[in-house]
Design a protein around this motif. Structure first.
Motif, PDB file in Angstrom:
ATOM      1  N   LEU A 174      26.408  59.070 104.001  1.00  0.00           N
ATOM      2  CA  LEU A 174      27.009  57.979 103.242  1.00  0.00           C
ATOM      3  C   LEU A 174      26.226  56.708 103.538  1.00  0.00           C
ATOM      4  CD1 LEU A 174      29.495  56.816 101.577  1.00  0.00           C
ATOM      5  CD2 LEU A 174      30.343  56.134 103.814  1.00  0.00           C
ATOM      6  N   LEU A 175      25.626  56.143 102.510  1.00  0.00           N
ATOM      7  CA  LEU A 175      24.930  54.865 102.637  1.00  0.00           C
ATOM      8  C   LEU A 175      25.811  53.820 101.982  1.00  0.00           C
ATOM      9  CD1 LEU A 175      21.351  56.056 101.743  1.00  0.00           C
ATOM     10  CD2 LEU A 175      22.194  55.386 103.985  1.00  0.00           C
ATOM     11  N   ARG A 176      26.281  52.877 102.768  1.00  0.00           N
ATOM     12  CA  ARG A 176      27.226  51.866 102.308  1.00  0.00           C
ATOM     13  C   ARG A 176      26.627  50.489 102.494  1.00  0.00           C
ATOM     14  NH1 ARG A 176      30.511  48.413 105.098  1.00  0.00           N
ATOM     15  NH2 ARG A 176      32.407  47.759 104.030  1.00  0.00           N
ATOM     16  N   GLY A 177      26.705  49.685 101.454  1.00  0.00           N
ATOM     17  CA  GLY A 177      26.303  48.294 101.596  1.00  0.00           C
ATOM     18  C   GLY A 177      27.256  47.608 102.556  1.00  0.00           C
ATOM     19  N   ALA A 178      26.729  46.956 103.570  1.00  0.00           N
ATOM     20  CA  ALA A 178      27.557  46.378 104.628  1.00  0.00           C
ATOM     21  C   ALA A 178      28.530  45.323 104.116  1.00  0.00           C
ATOM     22  CB  ALA A 178      26.672  45.786 105.726  1.00  0.00           C
ATOM     23  N   ILE A 179      28.217  44.711 102.984  1.00  0.00           N
ATOM     24  CA  ILE A 179      29.137  43.705 102.445  1.00  0.00           C
ATOM     25  C   ILE A 179      29.846  44.218 101.190  1.00  0.00           C
ATOM     26  CG2 ILE A 179      28.029  41.701 103.505  1.00  0.00           C
ATOM     27  CD1 ILE A 179      26.551  41.196 100.899  1.00  0.00           C
ATOM     28  N   SER A 180      30.033  45.535 101.135  1.00  0.00           N
ATOM     29  CA  SER A 180      30.736  46.147 100.004  1.00  0.00           C
ATOM     30  C   SER A 180      32.162  45.624  99.938  1.00  0.00           C
ATOM     31  CB  SER A 180      30.776  47.668 100.158  1.00  0.00           C
ATOM     32  OG  SER A 180      31.572  48.233  99.138  1.00  0.00           O
ATOM     33  N   ASP A 181      32.569  45.274  98.728  1.00  0.00           N
ATOM     34  CA  ASP A 181      33.965  44.900  98.523  1.00  0.00           C
ATOM     35  C   ASP A 181      34.731  46.044  97.857  1.00  0.00           C
ATOM     36  OD1 ASP A 181      32.729  44.721  96.074  1.00  0.00           O
ATOM     37  OD2 ASP A 181      33.596  42.795  95.520  1.00  0.00           O
ATOM     38  N   LEU A 182      34.083  47.205  97.742  1.00  0.00           N
ATOM     39  CA  LEU A 182      34.716  48.370  97.125  1.00  0.00           C
ATOM     40  C   LEU A 182      35.021  49.488  98.123  1.00  0.00           C
ATOM     41  CD1 LEU A 182      32.587  48.630  93.871  1.00  0.00           C
ATOM     42  CD2 LEU A 182      34.865  47.652  94.130  1.00  0.00           C
ATOM     43  N   LEU A 183      34.198  49.621  99.135  1.00  0.00           N
ATOM     44  CA  LEU A 183      34.380  50.699 100.111  1.00  0.00           C
ATOM     45  C   LEU A 183      34.589  50.086 101.495  1.00  0.00           C
ATOM     46  CD1 LEU A 183      34.466  53.696 100.789  1.00  0.00           C
ATOM     47  CD2 LEU A 183      31.965  53.661 100.950  1.00  0.00           C
TER      48      LEU A 183
END
Length: 105
Positions: free
Chosen positions: A48-57
């Protein structure tokens, strides 16, 4: 709409595929994928690659996903929103390591 007006931009084909999926399963327009759907795949390697400033996950969701799928490797890509571009050094390194580990299997 004025210059500062919010304009929603979506991938029309993705939106259509999601709508068809919801309709086929009888899901409401807004639904949350239940983590239980991961059960059959919980022992597969997963990255799982997640953007650190995700407002969705949210990280709390990532932690629940890891609890369900213990082999899931989660990597936060700094300074990115929900979807990293996958050319960031941390993303490239994570993908390379993940694929190398699969090759060793």
């Amino acid at each position: 709409a004025g210059e500062d007006a919010y304009v929603e931009r979506n991938d029309a084909q993705l939106a259509a595929a999601i709508a068809a999926f919801r309709e086929r399963l009888g899901l409401p327009e807004r639904f949350i994928l239940h983590l239980g759907t991961l059960e059959p795949r919980k022992n597969l390697p997963l990255l799982l690659l997640r953007g650190a400033i995700s407002d969705l996950l949210a990280m709390s969701c990532v932690e629940r996903m890891q609890a369900v799928s213990p082999k899931m490797q989660a990597v936060n890509v700094p300074d990115r929103g929900h979807a990293p571009m996958l050319d960031e050094p941390v993303a490239v390194a994570a993908i390379d390591e993940f694929l190398a580990a699969i090759d060793e299997r």
